[in-house]
Structures are given as C-alpha cells and as structure tokens.
Design a protein around this motif. Sequence first.
Motif, PDB file in Angstrom:
ATOM      1  N   GLY A  21       0.784  -1.235   0.000  1.00 28.99           N
ATOM      2  CA  GLY A  21       0.000   0.000   0.000  1.00 28.99           C
ATOM      3  C   GLY A  21       0.810   1.276   0.000  1.00 28.99           C
ATOM      4  N   THR A  22       2.129   1.158   0.063  1.00 36.38           N
ATOM      5  CA  THR A  22       2.979   2.348   0.066  1.00 36.38           C
ATOM      6  C   THR A  22       3.733   2.444  -1.257  1.00 36.38           C
ATOM      7  OG1 THR A  22       3.285   2.163   2.453  1.00 36.38           O
ATOM      8  CG2 THR A  22       4.873   3.530   1.268  1.00 36.38           C
ATOM      9  N   ASP A  23       3.601   3.597  -1.926  1.00 35.91           N
ATOM     10  CA  ASP A  23       4.321   3.804  -3.181  1.00 35.91           C
ATOM     11  C   ASP A  23       5.747   4.230  -2.879  1.00 35.91           C
ATOM     12  OD1 ASP A  23       2.180   3.225  -4.878  1.00 35.91           O
ATOM     13  OD2 ASP A  23       1.386   5.252  -4.644  1.00 35.91           O
ATOM     14  N   ILE A  24       6.685   3.493  -3.447  1.00 36.51           N
ATOM     15  CA  ILE A  24       8.102   3.802  -3.213  1.00 36.51           C
ATOM     16  C   ILE A  24       8.852   3.765  -4.534  1.00 36.51           C
ATOM     17  CG2 ILE A  24       8.124   2.892  -0.862  1.00 36.51           C
ATOM     18  CD1 ILE A  24       9.581   0.400  -2.029  1.00 36.51           C
ATOM     19  N   VAL A  25      10.040   4.345  -4.494  1.00 36.29           N
ATOM     20  CA  VAL A  25      10.956   4.262  -5.622  1.00 36.29           C
ATOM     21  C   VAL A  25      12.208   3.542  -5.139  1.00 36.29           C
ATOM     22  CG1 VAL A  25      12.439   5.588  -7.178  1.00 36.29           C
ATOM     23  CG2 VAL A  25      10.087   6.328  -6.775  1.00 36.29           C
ATOM     24  N   LEU A  26      12.595   2.519  -5.881  1.00 34.75           N
ATOM     25  CA  LEU A  26      13.826   1.791  -5.588  1.00 34.75           C
ATOM     26  C   LEU A  26      14.932   2.326  -6.483  1.00 34.75           C
ATOM     27  CD1 LEU A  26      12.395  -1.826  -5.523  1.00 34.75           C
ATOM     28  CD2 LEU A  26      13.101  -0.469  -3.541  1.00 34.75           C
ATOM     29  N   VAL A  27      16.094   2.544  -5.875  1.00 31.14           N
ATOM     30  CA  VAL A  27      17.229   3.029  -6.653  1.00 31.14           C
ATOM     31  C   VAL A  27      18.437   2.165  -6.316  1.00 31.14           C
ATOM     32  CG1 VAL A  27      18.741   4.970  -7.184  1.00 31.14           C
ATOM     33  CG2 VAL A  27      16.352   5.389  -6.560  1.00 31.14           C
ATOM     34  N   ARG A  28      18.996   1.552  -7.347  1.00 31.65           N
ATOM     35  CA  ARG A  28      20.239   0.798  -7.170  1.00 31.65           C
ATOM     36  C   ARG A  28      21.376   1.702  -7.622  1.00 31.65           C
ATOM     37  NH1 ARG A  28      21.305  -5.317  -9.487  1.00 31.65           N
ATOM     38  NH2 ARG A  28      23.288  -5.664  -8.416  1.00 31.65           N
ATOM     39  N   THR A  29      22.257   1.979  -6.716  1.00 31.82           N
ATOM     40  CA  THR A  29      23.363   2.865  -7.075  1.00 31.82           C
ATOM     41  C   THR A  29      24.505   2.677  -6.090  1.00 31.82           C
ATOM     42  OG1 THR A  29      23.955   5.149  -7.650  1.00 31.82           O
ATOM     43  CG2 THR A  29      22.536   4.874  -5.718  1.00 31.82           C
ATOM     44  N   GLU A  30      25.721   2.899  -6.531  1.00 37.36           N
ATOM     45  CA  GLU A  30      26.900   2.837  -5.676  1.00 37.36           C
ATOM     46  C   GLU A  30      26.953   1.547  -4.866  1.00 37.36           C
ATOM     47  OE1 GLU A  30      28.073   6.449  -3.945  1.00 37.36           O
ATOM     48  OE2 GLU A  30      27.692   7.467  -5.832  1.00 37.36           O
ATOM     49  N   GLY A  31      26.521   0.444  -5.491  1.00 32.97           N
ATOM     50  CA  GLY A  31      26.638  -0.857  -4.838  1.00 32.97           C
ATOM     51  C   GLY A  31      25.595  -1.128  -3.782  1.00 32.97           C
ATOM     52  N   ASP A  32      24.581  -0.308  -3.727  1.00 38.79           N
ATOM     53  CA  ASP A  32      23.556  -0.470  -2.712  1.00 38.79           C
ATOM     54  C   ASP A  32      22.181  -0.244  -3.346  1.00 38.79           C
ATOM     55  OD1 ASP A  32      22.926  -1.077  -0.094  1.00 38.79           O
ATOM     56  OD2 ASP A  32      24.292   0.429   0.713  1.00 38.79           O
ATOM     57  N   VAL A  33      21.128  -0.580  -2.584  1.00 35.19           N
ATOM     58  CA  VAL A  33      19.768  -0.320  -3.044  1.00 35.19           C
ATOM     59  C   VAL A  33      19.076   0.536  -1.994  1.00 35.19           C
ATOM     60  CG1 VAL A  33      17.543  -1.309  -3.678  1.00 35.19           C
ATOM     61  CG2 VAL A  33      19.645  -2.489  -4.324  1.00 35.19           C
ATOM     62  N   PHE A  34      18.395   1.567  -2.458  1.00 35.83           N
ATOM     63  CA  PHE A  34      17.711   2.486  -1.559  1.00 35.83           C
ATOM     64  C   PHE A  34      16.234   2.520  -1.900  1.00 35.83           C
ATOM     65  CE2 PHE A  34      22.060   3.826  -2.107  1.00 35.83           C
ATOM     66  CZ  PHE A  34      22.478   4.035  -0.797  1.00 35.83           C
ATOM     67  N   ALA A  35      15.422   2.774  -0.866  1.00 34.77           N
ATOM     68  CA  ALA A  35      13.974   2.895  -1.057  1.00 34.77           C
ATOM     69  C   ALA A  35      13.541   4.259  -0.530  1.00 34.77           C
ATOM     70  CB  ALA A  35      13.244   1.790  -0.307  1.00 34.77           C
ATOM     71  N   ILE A  36      12.911   5.032  -1.399  1.00 32.55           N
ATOM     72  CA  ILE A  36      12.511   6.393  -1.044  1.00 32.55           C
ATOM     73  C   ILE A  36      11.056   6.580  -1.449  1.00 32.55           C
ATOM     74  CG2 ILE A  36      13.326   7.354  -3.273  1.00 32.55           C
ATOM     75  CD1 ILE A  36      14.364   9.801  -1.634  1.00 32.55           C
ATOM     76  N   SER A  37      10.367   7.437  -0.758  1.00 31.01           N
ATOM     77  CA  SER A  37       8.965   7.691  -1.070  1.00 31.01           C
ATOM     78  C   SER A  37       8.804   8.106  -2.530  1.00 31.01           C
ATOM     79  CB  SER A  37       8.446   8.795  -0.153  1.00 31.01           C
ATOM     80  OG  SER A  37       7.104   9.042  -0.415  1.00 31.01           O
ATOM     81  N   ALA A  38       7.662   7.755  -3.120  1.00 32.95           N
ATOM     82  CA  ALA A  38       7.497   7.943  -4.563  1.00 32.95           C
ATOM     83  C   ALA A  38       7.271   9.391  -4.968  1.00 32.95           C
ATOM     84  CB  ALA A  38       6.332   7.090  -5.072  1.00 32.95           C
ATOM     85  N   LEU A  39       6.893  10.241  -4.030  1.00 34.60           N
ATOM     86  CA  LEU A  39       6.527  11.611  -4.402  1.00 34.60           C
ATOM     87  C   LEU A  39       7.464  12.633  -3.787  1.00 34.60           C
ATOM     88  CD1 LEU A  39       2.641  11.485  -4.028  1.00 34.60           C
ATOM     89  CD2 LEU A  39       4.000  11.294  -6.121  1.00 34.60           C
TER      90      LEU A  39
END
Length: 105
Positions: A21-39
């Motif tokens: 139910g939560t919109d997020i954006v996944l970003v793979r960068t610099e050898g790691d994966v991050f999850a940040i809010s979509a807006l």
Amino acid sequence: MKAASLHELDDDKPVETNVDGTDIVLVRTEGDVFAISALCSHAAVPLVDGDVEKCALECYMHGAMFDLRTGKPLSLPATEPVPVYPVTIDGDDVLVDVDNPMKES
Ligand code: FES
C-alpha cells in the motif's frame, strides 16, 4: 516485504513500485539499493522520473535533490524531507520495511 528482485534493478535507473500500500521508488546505485517515497515533498510529482547522482535523486520538476540515505533535501526548492525505508538484500530479493521509515537524525 519483497519489493523487487535485485537482478531487475539496473544501476541509476529508479523503479517505482508499491509495497503493502505504500508507493516507493527503488534506486540501485553505488553498490547499494535504496527505497525512497514515490513523491517529491515540494509538489507531489513522481520522483521515479528523476536522475540519480552521487547517492541522491533529483526531482525532474524543479531540480531538488534528495539524499537517498536520509530523504533530506540537499537543494532547493524542496525544504521538507521525504520518507526513506530500510532495505535488506536477501539473495535476489530486495526487501523493504515500509512500516518503519527511517527516522531523521
Ligand atoms: S516538485 Fe519536486 S522540486 Fe518541485
């Protein structure tokens, strides 16, 4: 909660998804994966369309940069942080704990 498979994520190519139910954006960068809010916190536009640079995601609309590790804005016009979520990699599974956004320090 599984958010994606690691092999589906390309470096510096944000992917939007919904976890429990939560919109997020996944970003793979610099050898790691991050999850940040979509807006974006400035005008609620989708951050998935932004560019990734040095562990930050740029909002395409007005150019505010958000630190992927903390969600804090690194540049104007955004002044409010966006939520970021803990990510665990388990084999090929990218797990995101959307119930426990990271606290600001
Ligand atoms: S909408 Fe994101 S910086 Fe303005």
